[in-house]
Design a protein around this motif. Structure first.
Motif: not given
Length: 122
Positions: A30, A32, A43
């Motif tokens: 993840n 981002r 992401e």
């Protein structure tokens, strides 16, 4: 009731387990990048490394069924651009960027498909 977030997390876990069994090593989850004026956030679900050193940016998409084109079809050109932008941002941290590719793991119901080099940074 199971939330959309919980389903997404479950899909990522399933995809990660599949990719690890194939010999890839998890680098980050993840990753981002904040959005800006007129630009949405970006992401990358999973960043992994192949045995040969290739960095693999993976988008995981999960659908309960293959209706409406299925999970793979939901990785639109706009979504691809956001993934590429996040990957480019990630690569800025590295002294020497390795070879890279963009994969998609599509989960439709109980089925899982891994699309290597599903799209390119363009």
């Amino acid at each position: 009731m199971v939330t959309t977030k919980a389903l997404g997390d479950e899909g990522e876990e399933r995809a990660l387990a599949h990719l690890r069994r194939a010999g890839l090593e998890l680098v980050q989850r993840n990753y981002r990048v904040a959005g800006g004026p007129g630009r949405p956030a970006a992401e990358v679900d999973l960043i992994l490394r192949e045995r040969d050193g290739t960095l693999v940016f993976v988008e995981v998409r999960q659908r309960r069924s293959s209706g409406f084109g299925g999970a793979a079809a939901s990785v639109t050109p706009a979504k691809q651009r956001r993934i590429v932008r996040a990957a480019q941002h990630y690569l800025l941290q590295l002294r020497t960027p390795p070879p890279c590719r963009f994969d998609v793991v599509a989960i439709d119901g109980d089925g899982l498909q891994w699309f290597k080099a599903a799209f390119e940074a363009s």
